[in-house]
Design a protein around this motif. Structure first.
Motif, PDB file in Angstrom:
ATOM      1  N   PHE A  60       0.833  -1.209   0.000  1.00  0.00           N
ATOM      2  CA  PHE A  60       0.000   0.000   0.000  1.00  0.00           C
ATOM      3  C   PHE A  60       0.866   1.257   0.000  1.00  0.00           C
ATOM      4  CE2 PHE A  60      -2.000   3.243   2.831  1.00  0.00           C
ATOM      5  CZ  PHE A  60      -2.909   3.735   1.898  1.00  0.00           C
ATOM      6  N   PHE A  61       1.919   1.277   0.831  1.00  0.00           N
ATOM      7  CA  PHE A  61       2.805   2.440   0.875  1.00  0.00           C
ATOM      8  C   PHE A  61       3.523   2.633  -0.462  1.00  0.00           C
ATOM      9  CE2 PHE A  61       2.973   2.009   5.682  1.00  0.00           C
ATOM     10  CZ  PHE A  61       2.251   3.176   5.892  1.00  0.00           C
ATOM     11  N   ILE A  62       3.979   1.529  -1.039  1.00  0.00           N
ATOM     12  CA  ILE A  62       4.682   1.609  -2.319  1.00  0.00           C
ATOM     13  C   ILE A  62       3.751   2.145  -3.406  1.00  0.00           C
ATOM     14  CG2 ILE A  62       5.719   0.238  -4.172  1.00  0.00           C
ATOM     15  CD1 ILE A  62       6.924  -1.562  -1.961  1.00  0.00           C
ATOM     16  N   MET A  63       2.526   1.618  -3.454  1.00  0.00           N
ATOM     17  CA  MET A  63       1.585   2.051  -4.475  1.00  0.00           C
ATOM     18  C   MET A  63       1.154   3.508  -4.248  1.00  0.00           C
ATOM     19  SD  MET A  63       1.553  -0.339  -6.560  1.00  0.00           S
ATOM     20  CE  MET A  63       0.293   0.301  -7.658  1.00  0.00           C
ATOM     21  N   SER A  64       1.149   3.939  -2.984  1.00  0.00           N
ATOM     22  CA  SER A  64       0.872   5.353  -2.707  1.00  0.00           C
ATOM     23  C   SER A  64       1.981   6.225  -3.279  1.00  0.00           C
ATOM     24  CB  SER A  64       0.747   5.587  -1.189  1.00  0.00           C
ATOM     25  OG  SER A  64      -0.346   4.879  -0.656  1.00  0.00           O
ATOM     26  N   GLY A  65       3.218   5.750  -3.145  1.00  0.00           N
ATOM     27  CA  GLY A  65       4.354   6.464  -3.728  1.00  0.00           C
ATOM     28  C   GLY A  65       4.336   6.440  -5.243  1.00  0.00           C
ATOM     29  N   VAL A  66       3.896   5.304  -5.814  1.00  0.00           N
ATOM     30  CA  VAL A  66       3.790   5.200  -7.270  1.00  0.00           C
ATOM     31  C   VAL A  66       2.772   6.208  -7.803  1.00  0.00           C
ATOM     32  CG1 VAL A  66       3.029   3.696  -9.164  1.00  0.00           C
ATOM     33  CG2 VAL A  66       4.524   2.795  -7.374  1.00  0.00           C
ATOM     34  N   GLY A  67       1.681   6.364  -7.068  1.00  0.00           N
ATOM     35  CA  GLY A  67       0.650   7.316  -7.486  1.00  0.00           C
ATOM     36  C   GLY A  67       1.047   8.758  -7.293  1.00  0.00           C
ATOM     37  N   LEU A  68       2.167   8.991  -6.626  1.00  0.00           N
ATOM     38  CA  LEU A  68       2.654  10.346  -6.381  1.00  0.00           C
ATOM     39  C   LEU A  68       3.602  10.749  -7.515  1.00  0.00           C
ATOM     40  CD1 LEU A  68       2.590  12.607  -4.197  1.00  0.00           C
ATOM     41  CD2 LEU A  68       4.644  11.578  -3.233  1.00  0.00           C
ATOM     42  N   ASP A  69       3.082  11.466  -8.470  1.00  0.00           N
ATOM     43  CA  ASP A  69       3.876  11.877  -9.629  1.00  0.00           C
ATOM     44  C   ASP A  69       4.516  13.236  -9.336  1.00  0.00           C
ATOM     45  OD1 ASP A  69       4.972  12.496 -12.081  1.00  0.00           O
ATOM     46  OD2 ASP A  69       3.273  11.735 -13.231  1.00  0.00           O
ATOM     47  N   LEU A  70       5.759  13.207  -8.894  1.00  0.00           N
ATOM     48  CA  LEU A  70       6.453  14.437  -8.507  1.00  0.00           C
ATOM     49  C   LEU A  70       6.653  15.390  -9.691  1.00  0.00           C
ATOM     50  CD1 LEU A  70       9.193  13.147  -6.033  1.00  0.00           C
ATOM     51  CD2 LEU A  70       7.100  14.386  -5.490  1.00  0.00           C
ATOM     52  N   LYS A  71       6.819  14.821 -10.866  1.00  0.00           N
ATOM     53  CA  LYS A  71       7.028  15.673 -12.044  1.00  0.00           C
ATOM     54  C   LYS A  71       5.836  16.583 -12.289  1.00  0.00           C
ATOM     55  CE  LYS A  71      10.040  12.296 -14.318  1.00  0.00           C
ATOM     56  NZ  LYS A  71      10.185  11.364 -15.470  1.00  0.00           N
ATOM     57  N   LYS A  72       4.621  16.016 -12.188  1.00  0.00           N
ATOM     58  CA  LYS A  72       3.413  16.818 -12.390  1.00  0.00           C
ATOM     59  C   LYS A  72       3.212  17.810 -11.260  1.00  0.00           C
ATOM     60  CE  LYS A  72       0.686  13.611 -15.205  1.00  0.00           C
ATOM     61  NZ  LYS A  72      -0.576  12.825 -15.286  1.00  0.00           N
ATOM     62  N   ILE A  73       3.511  17.362 -10.035  1.00  0.00           N
ATOM     63  CA  ILE A  73       3.320  18.235  -8.867  1.00  0.00           C
ATOM     64  C   ILE A  73       4.260  19.433  -8.942  1.00  0.00           C
ATOM     65  CG2 ILE A  73       3.554  18.376  -6.348  1.00  0.00           C
ATOM     66  CD1 ILE A  73       2.707  15.436  -6.233  1.00  0.00           C
ATOM     67  N   LEU A  74       5.525  19.160  -9.252  1.00  0.00           N
ATOM     68  CA  LEU A  74       6.521  20.234  -9.311  1.00  0.00           C
ATOM     69  C   LEU A  74       6.316  21.148 -10.517  1.00  0.00           C
ATOM     70  CD1 LEU A  74       9.720  18.221  -8.263  1.00  0.00           C
ATOM     71  CD2 LEU A  74       8.295  19.703  -6.844  1.00  0.00           C
ATOM     72  N   ALA A  75       5.604  20.630 -11.522  1.00  0.00           N
ATOM     73  CA  ALA A  75       5.335  21.454 -12.704  1.00  0.00           C
ATOM     74  C   ALA A  75       4.091  22.317 -12.524  1.00  0.00           C
ATOM     75  CB  ALA A  75       5.174  20.561 -13.930  1.00  0.00           C
ATOM     76  N   ASP A  76       3.356  22.070 -11.454  1.00  0.00           N
ATOM     77  CA  ASP A  76       2.113  22.813 -11.194  1.00  0.00           C
ATOM     78  C   ASP A  76       2.387  23.903 -10.158  1.00  0.00           C
ATOM     79  OD1 ASP A  76      -0.383  23.760 -10.556  1.00  0.00           O
ATOM     80  OD2 ASP A  76      -1.320  21.796 -10.360  1.00  0.00           O
TER      81      ASP A  76
END
Length: 424
Positions: A253-269
């Motif tokens: 669950f923790f790993i998949m939560s991290g997978v769903g966290l797209d830092l590229k999109k977040i940092l681009a917003d």
């Protein structure tokens, strides 16, 4: 790990793999079950209406600000500040849902708190019990808030009163299995593992009922954990459940939560970049009023330490974001911002706590130990205890023993060791 393996870095794992999604869903349910098992129900027990004379003397010396009283004051302040900060995010246009933001801000990670308190050996103190109770409320209240939120704003929600069915079934389970672990002692568990089977039966039953009545599976799992805790399982059973949960399901669950966290999109917003520090500050500020409440009983440094530790939040945040994503009431960037800020709190909170906490007398109050009888066995024990946080008194009615050992430790001579004489 999930951030590294997911689209943020190497892109080795996708968030759309069905089996991983299923295991992740089981992981969050098991996580909430184990969180429910961490609730210490002895904290909620009222004082005895007919205390013994010894208890009366102890209560007379105790502070008027009990751990329960401080925790209730403290968590009420958290609720108030959480709604104020949630409203602030809406007014500034950074987030549109005051209810979801407020529920997230009032969460506390009970597991992180317990680990920190155990490390400093403060779990059994009034200070530790106060923080523990605040943290317990920091999981119970948000999960109830999430249930109400999902019932009102969910697309397939049903009448809120149907949620009471979950608690009714939980009560029936508690009644029917109240002697389960007492009877289990007579059963060979090496191959049957019936205690583990009961745990997963409770998880499955209450989670299915929760979904059936229009609530969330995480509520059923959390209530199931509390039921299982009230059945008083053995430490070996708890260890086995921890091994299954934290050894397999929860990491997925923790790993998949991290997978769903797209830092590229977040940092681009740009909006998400602004949202992260705002959410982090809100997580921290929501617990800031704990300081004056801790000061009612504890010194400045320990009050600051006690304020910092409940700032750590991750468990309930993950569960709430999982539900919010399924309800489609939050964007992936917003979810990522809340999650990143929560991860930072789990670093900052325990770090500040360990830096500020001092084992002073207001925390480790000397435990009074009374030893009756003076001899070559009791005197060394008294001498060892006096080196720690123990106020040791040895009593004897033998004049020779008093004269022989009084120079070595604190010996009090009494006319008699009869119980009636001692109570007077």
């Amino acid at each position: 790990m999930g951030i590294v393996l997911g689209p943020s870095c190497f892109g080795l794992i996708s968030n759309n793999v069905p089996i991983l999604q299923s295991l992740s869903s089981i992981g969050v349910i098991v996580l909430l079950f184990l969180s429910g098992m961490e609730i210490d129900f002895s904290l909620f027990k009222p004082k005895s209406k007919n205390p013994t004379e010894l208890q009366q003397k102890t209560n007379a010396k105790a502070s008027k600000y009990s751990p329960v009283r401080l925790a209730i004051y403290g968590y009420i302040s958290i609720i108030i500040l959480s709604f104020l900060l949630g409203g602030l995010t809406v007014v500034t246009g950074l987030f549109s849902d005051i209810w979801l933001a407020s529920i997230l801000f009032m969460t506390v990670s009970l597991g992180v708190v317990i680990a920190a308190l155990k490390e400093r050996n403060t779990l059994g103190t009034a200070f530790g019990q106060t923080i523990l109770l605040i943290s317990a409320l920091g999981e119970i209240v948000p999960i109830l808030g999430l249930t109400i939120y999902a019932s009102i704003f969910g697309t397939d929600s049903k009448s809120l009163w149907l949620t009471l069915i979950i608690f009714a079934v939980a009560a029936l389970l508690l009644i029917n299995f109240r002697n389960f672990f007492h009877n289990l002692e007579e059963v060979n568990k090496s191959t049957t593992q019936i205690d583990i089977r009961l745990a997963f039966f409770i998880i499955a039953l209450l989670s299915i009922i929760a979904v059936s009545v229009g609530s969330e599976a995480v509520l059923g799992a959390f209530v199931g954990g509390m039921v299982y805790k009230l059945l008083q399982p053995s430490e070996s059973t708890k260890d086995k459940l921890d091994s299954i949960g934290y050894g397999f399901f929860i990491p997925i669950f923790f790993i998949m939560s991290g997978v769903g966290l797209d830092l590229k999109k977040i940092l681009a917003d740009p909006k998400a970049l602004v949202l992260i520090p705002v959410i982090l500050a809100s997580y921290l500020l929501a617990k800031s009023m704990l300081y004056p409440i801790f000061r009612l009983r504890f010194n400045k440094r320990n009050s600051l330490a006690g304020t910092a530790l409940p700032m750590a939040t991750i468990t309930m945040v993950l569960a709430i974001l999982s539900v919010a994503n399924n309800m489609k009431v939050i964007t992936s960037q917003q979810s990522g911002a809340f999650l990143l800020a929560a991860i930072i709190t789990c670093i900052v909170g325990p770090l500040i706590f360990n830096q500020l906490f001092t084992p002073d007398a207001d925390i480790y109050q000397n435990i009074k130990v009374h030893i009756f009888g003076v001899n070559i066995m009791t005197v060394p024990v008294a001498q060892q205890l006096q080196k720690s946080w123990y106020d040791v008194n040895i009593y004897t009615d033998n004049q020779k023993n008093y004269e022989a050992f009084n120079s070595e430790t604190n010996v009090t001579f009494l006319k008699s060791l009869d119980s009636k004489y001692l109570i007077q």
